[in-house]
Scaffold this motif. Sequence first.
Motif, PDB file in Angstrom:
ATOM      1  N   LYS A 162       0.832  -1.206   0.000  1.00  0.00           N
ATOM      2  CA  LYS A 162       0.000   0.000   0.000  1.00  0.00           C
ATOM      3  C   LYS A 162       0.866   1.255   0.000  1.00  0.00           C
ATOM      4  O   LYS A 162       1.999   1.251   0.469  1.00  0.00           O
ATOM      5  CB  LYS A 162      -0.924   0.007   1.219  1.00  0.00           C
ATOM      6  CG  LYS A 162      -2.004  -1.072   1.187  1.00  0.00           C
ATOM      7  CD  LYS A 162      -2.968  -0.925   2.347  1.00  0.00           C
ATOM      8  CE  LYS A 162      -4.106  -1.929   2.253  1.00  0.00           C
ATOM      9  NZ  LYS A 162      -5.083  -1.757   3.367  1.00  0.00           N
ATOM     10  N   SER A 163       0.282   2.325  -0.541  1.00  0.00           N
ATOM     11  CA  SER A 163       0.951   3.625  -0.560  1.00  0.00           C
ATOM     12  C   SER A 163      -0.002   4.694  -0.035  1.00  0.00           C
ATOM     13  O   SER A 163      -1.219   4.586  -0.178  1.00  0.00           O
ATOM     14  CB  SER A 163       1.391   3.986  -1.986  1.00  0.00           C
ATOM     15  OG  SER A 163       2.351   3.074  -2.465  1.00  0.00           O
ATOM     16  N   LYS A 164       0.587   5.734   0.599  1.00  0.00           N
ATOM     17  CA  LYS A 164      -0.212   6.842   1.102  1.00  0.00           C
ATOM     18  C   LYS A 164      -0.807   7.635  -0.060  1.00  0.00           C
ATOM     19  O   LYS A 164      -0.168   7.798  -1.096  1.00  0.00           O
ATOM     20  CB  LYS A 164       0.654   7.756   1.961  1.00  0.00           C
ATOM     21  CG  LYS A 164       1.118   7.136   3.278  1.00  0.00           C
ATOM     22  CD  LYS A 164      -0.028   7.061   4.275  1.00  0.00           C
ATOM     23  CE  LYS A 164       0.472   6.563   5.625  1.00  0.00           C
ATOM     24  NZ  LYS A 164      -0.636   6.475   6.627  1.00  0.00           N
ATOM     25  N   LEU A 165      -2.013   8.110   0.139  1.00  0.00           N
ATOM     26  CA  LEU A 165      -2.689   8.887  -0.889  1.00  0.00           C
ATOM     27  C   LEU A 165      -2.549  10.380  -0.610  1.00  0.00           C
ATOM     28  O   LEU A 165      -2.653  10.824   0.543  1.00  0.00           O
ATOM     29  CB  LEU A 165      -4.175   8.519  -0.945  1.00  0.00           C
ATOM     30  CG  LEU A 165      -4.503   7.058  -1.290  1.00  0.00           C
ATOM     31  CD1 LEU A 165      -6.012   6.837  -1.229  1.00  0.00           C
ATOM     32  CD2 LEU A 165      -3.965   6.695  -2.654  1.00  0.00           C
ATOM     33  N   ASP A 166      -2.317  11.145  -1.657  1.00  0.00           N
ATOM     34  CA  ASP A 166      -2.267  12.600  -1.512  1.00  0.00           C
ATOM     35  C   ASP A 166      -3.639  13.149  -1.157  1.00  0.00           C
ATOM     36  O   ASP A 166      -3.766  14.122  -0.399  1.00  0.00           O
ATOM     37  CB  ASP A 166      -1.773  13.237  -2.818  1.00  0.00           C
ATOM     38  CG  ASP A 166      -0.340  12.852  -3.147  1.00  0.00           C
ATOM     39  OD1 ASP A 166       0.418  12.559  -2.191  1.00  0.00           O
ATOM     40  OD2 ASP A 166       0.017  12.831  -4.342  1.00  0.00           O
ATOM     41  N   LYS A 167      -4.680  12.514  -1.708  1.00  0.00           N
ATOM     42  CA  LYS A 167      -6.053  12.925  -1.436  1.00  0.00           C
ATOM     43  C   LYS A 167      -6.839  11.699  -0.984  1.00  0.00           C
ATOM     44  O   LYS A 167      -6.942  10.718  -1.722  1.00  0.00           O
ATOM     45  CB  LYS A 167      -6.681  13.521  -2.698  1.00  0.00           C
ATOM     46  CG  LYS A 167      -8.104  14.003  -2.492  1.00  0.00           C
ATOM     47  CD  LYS A 167      -8.657  14.571  -3.797  1.00  0.00           C
ATOM     48  CE  LYS A 167     -10.097  15.032  -3.614  1.00  0.00           C
ATOM     49  NZ  LYS A 167     -10.671  15.590  -4.883  1.00  0.00           N
ATOM     50  N   PRO A 168      -7.388  11.700   0.231  1.00  0.00           N
ATOM     51  CA  PRO A 168      -8.123  10.535   0.740  1.00  0.00           C
ATOM     52  C   PRO A 168      -9.315  10.170  -0.145  1.00  0.00           C
ATOM     53  O   PRO A 168      -9.910  11.023  -0.799  1.00  0.00           O
ATOM     54  CB  PRO A 168      -8.585  10.989   2.133  1.00  0.00           C
ATOM     55  CG  PRO A 168      -7.664  12.094   2.500  1.00  0.00           C
ATOM     56  CD  PRO A 168      -7.328  12.793   1.207  1.00  0.00           C
ATOM     57  N   LEU A 169      -9.639   8.889  -0.155  1.00  0.00           N
ATOM     58  CA  LEU A 169     -10.805   8.401  -0.871  1.00  0.00           C
ATOM     59  C   LEU A 169     -11.983   8.280   0.084  1.00  0.00           C
ATOM     60  O   LEU A 169     -11.817   7.933   1.260  1.00  0.00           O
ATOM     61  CB  LEU A 169     -10.521   7.029  -1.490  1.00  0.00           C
ATOM     62  CG  LEU A 169      -9.572   6.944  -2.680  1.00  0.00           C
ATOM     63  CD1 LEU A 169      -9.323   5.478  -3.009  1.00  0.00           C
ATOM     64  CD2 LEU A 169     -10.136   7.675  -3.873  1.00  0.00           C
ATOM     65  N   ASP A 170     -13.165   8.558  -0.430  1.00  0.00           N
ATOM     66  CA  ASP A 170     -14.379   8.375   0.362  1.00  0.00           C
ATOM     67  C   ASP A 170     -15.013   7.057  -0.055  1.00  0.00           C
ATOM     68  O   ASP A 170     -15.455   6.892  -1.203  1.00  0.00           O
ATOM     69  CB  ASP A 170     -15.349   9.532   0.123  1.00  0.00           C
ATOM     70  CG  ASP A 170     -16.605   9.387   0.970  1.00  0.00           C
ATOM     71  OD1 ASP A 170     -16.496   8.911   2.118  1.00  0.00           O
ATOM     72  OD2 ASP A 170     -17.695   9.729   0.469  1.00  0.00           O
ATOM     73  N   SER A 171     -15.043   6.098   0.850  1.00  0.00           N
ATOM     74  CA  SER A 171     -15.592   4.781   0.547  1.00  0.00           C
ATOM     75  C   SER A 171     -16.635   4.413   1.582  1.00  0.00           C
ATOM     76  O   SER A 171     -16.311   4.142   2.747  1.00  0.00           O
ATOM     77  CB  SER A 171     -14.474   3.731   0.521  1.00  0.00           C
ATOM     78  OG  SER A 171     -14.988   2.443   0.291  1.00  0.00           O
TER      79      SER A 171
END
Length: 242
Positions: free
Chosen positions: A89-98
């Motif tokens: 896994k890698s950190k996201l610059d912009k979080p995802l809404d799930s």
Amino acid sequence: MRSLSARRSLGTLVVAAGALLVSAVPAFAHVTVQPGSVQQGGYSAVAFRVPNESDTASTVKVEVNLPMDHPMASVRTQPIPGWTAVLEKSKLDKPLDSHGQQITEAVSKITWTANDGTKIGPGQYQDFAVSLGALPTDTDKLTFKALQTYDNGDVVRWIEEAKDGQPEPSKPAPALKLAKAADAAAAADHHSADSTGKQEAAAPAAKSSDSTARTLGVVGIVVGVLGAALGAAGLRRRSDRS
């Protein structure tokens, strides 16, 4: 002089026929995504199909990089006997809404490694199944760069991106087309029109048969051209002797 001219003409025909034959034979050894197209915005199960290209070595590791410009919150692998899957896994610059939750990291790479006694041997292939979602709605294609490692140490990099209007690269990255929901629904309605299911079964077979027929037709043309050229050369040699 006639004999020399005939040989030159024959050589030209052979080269042209060879080029025609090569262009008619499709490439079967590429790493691909199956199926090649799924619906945008949903969850789909796909498989990375990995054929073994070598006649002397076997595939023992497959690495697939997921596109981080379109990250997916859910990535799951299907167990494959003899293979160990590791998800990075890698950190996201912009979080995802799930489903109301904020996802700050996503799977960026999957590595399948063969256990002892397991391999993809010459003349074989293996499907590596993955569930992906939610698929993006702001693009019509996802590209997955992949690396294929052989037991002799060779590494084939399937990382070249195909461009519209350009010839297919020699080592293309697997690509998954994303269809809009309306297009996918229309395709589903079209296929469901035949309640017996014969339409769904016949379409792939017909496409395969048509492709095979075309290839065989081109091969027949090539053989005919070569035969005619050889016959003409023989007649010219006889004429020169007489």
